[in-house]
Design a protein around this motif. Structure first.
Motif, PDB file in Angstrom:
ATOM      1  N   VAL A 133       0.850  -1.192   0.000  1.00 47.15           N
ATOM      2  CA  VAL A 133       0.000   0.000   0.000  1.00 47.15           C
ATOM      3  C   VAL A 133       0.883   1.239   0.000  1.00 47.15           C
ATOM      4  O   VAL A 133       1.946   1.262   0.641  1.00 47.15           O
ATOM      5  N   ARG A 134       0.429   2.233  -0.712  1.00 48.01           N
ATOM      6  CA  ARG A 134       1.105   3.532  -0.702  1.00 48.01           C
ATOM      7  C   ARG A 134       0.052   4.620  -0.539  1.00 48.01           C
ATOM      8  O   ARG A 134      -0.991   4.583  -1.197  1.00 48.01           O
ATOM      9  N   SER A 135       0.304   5.548   0.369  1.00 51.15           N
ATOM     10  CA  SER A 135      -0.624   6.653   0.612  1.00 51.15           C
ATOM     11  C   SER A 135       0.171   7.954   0.572  1.00 51.15           C
ATOM     12  O   SER A 135       1.150   8.108   1.312  1.00 51.15           O
ATOM     13  N   ALA A 136      -0.241   8.886  -0.298  1.00 52.55           N
ATOM     14  CA  ALA A 136       0.533  10.102  -0.532  1.00 52.55           C
ATOM     15  C   ALA A 136      -0.370  11.329  -0.562  1.00 52.55           C
ATOM     16  O   ALA A 136      -1.417  11.322  -1.218  1.00 52.55           O
ATOM     17  N   SER A 137       0.043  12.371   0.129  1.00 50.76           N
ATOM     18  CA  SER A 137      -0.721  13.618   0.175  1.00 50.76           C
ATOM     19  C   SER A 137      -0.452  14.458  -1.066  1.00 50.76           C
ATOM     20  O   SER A 137       0.676  14.511  -1.558  1.00 50.76           O
ATOM     21  N   ARG A 138      -1.486  15.138  -1.538  1.00 50.47           N
ATOM     22  CA  ARG A 138      -1.311  16.016  -2.700  1.00 50.47           C
ATOM     23  C   ARG A 138      -0.674  17.348  -2.308  1.00 50.47           C
ATOM     24  O   ARG A 138       0.021  17.966  -3.119  1.00 50.47           O
ATOM     25  N   VAL A 139      -0.941  17.813  -1.100  1.00 51.01           N
ATOM     26  CA  VAL A 139      -0.389  19.092  -0.651  1.00 51.01           C
ATOM     27  C   VAL A 139       0.224  18.905   0.728  1.00 51.01           C
ATOM     28  O   VAL A 139      -0.113  17.975   1.458  1.00 51.01           O
TER      29      VAL A 139
END
Length: 239
Positions: free
Chosen positions: A210-216
């Motif tokens: 799993v990968r979780s990444a914020s846009r800002v």
């Protein structure tokens, strides 16, 4: 004689209201999230001012007796306006200033369908690299690849069910590629964070990454790691 305590109460109330609407206003698109952060900062200053005025003016015996209700209200609201931002700041300070977390830092899952959605996002869609991986491994050593004793097809359906239970917006679900992509929206500020789940064959079962990444934002204050942990827990329980 009640003008002063009522005035201090209104000051404290103003700070609490700024704090209360700072995030929801940004989520509704009424202002940018940076404005929301500034409102939170001013709420803190206003709370400090209300606390200081309460402690000083309440020393006057006449005011203390006649304005007890207003002093107590101002003190409570002032403390809330100071404590909530302070707690959020302390939480952010306890984790590294990173915003892209994955169970596989050597070969992180890639965004495909979500890539066009991040065209204008300040944070790039590509994984940041070794330095972020090092910081993640030090801060979140428990965030790692997950084994399931199911063949890939069954594991994929289980992973998709768990993703839906997270109330994410499913952007893509490709069983042939073993990839699920989704967007999660944070509760208070409405930040958009993107998630990709990868299901690959492994021995007699499947490997889930799993990968979780914020846009800002430079730091996610631990949100993405927490999201991955919650997802993997639901994956285990079959939620």
């Amino acid at each position: 004689m009640l003008v002063l305590p009522r005035t201090v109460f209104l000051i404290a109330l103003l700070g609490a209201l700024m704090l209360l609407i700072s995030g929801p206003g940004a989520r509704l698109g009424l202002w940018e999230f940076t404005t929301g952060f500034q409102m939170m900062r001013w709420a803190t200053f206003t709370g400090f001012a209300a606390i200081a005025l309460t402690l000083v003016l309440a020393l006057v015996p006449t005011l203390r007796r006649r304005g007890a209700f207003w002093w107590a209200g101002a003190l409570v609201l002032g403390l809330v306006s100071v404590y909530v931002p302070w707690q959020a700041l302390e939480q952010a300070r306890q984790v590294p200033p990173i915003h892209d977390i994955t169970t596989d830092t050597a070969d992180p899952p890639e965004f495909v369908a979500i890539r066009p959605l991040r065209t204008d996002a300040p944070n790039p869609v590509e994984y940041p690299g070794e330095e972020v991986a090092r910081q993640q491994q030090e801060a979140y050593p428990d965030v790692r690849s997950h084994d399931l004793d199911q063949p890939p097809a069954e594991a994929f359906e289980r992973a998709l069910t768990a993703a839906r239970s997270m109330r994410w917006e499913i952007v893509a679900a490709d069983p042939d590629d073993g990839r699920i992509e989704a967007t999660a929206t944070t509760f208070w500020y409405g930040f958009k964070d993107d998630v990709v789940v990868r299901v690959t064959p492994r021995d007699d079962g499947s490997l889930i990454d799993v990968r979780s990444a914020s846009r800002v934002g430079r730091s996610d204050a631990g949100t993405n790691a927490k999201r991955i942990r919650t997802y993997l827990d639901r994956l285990d329980t079959g939620s």
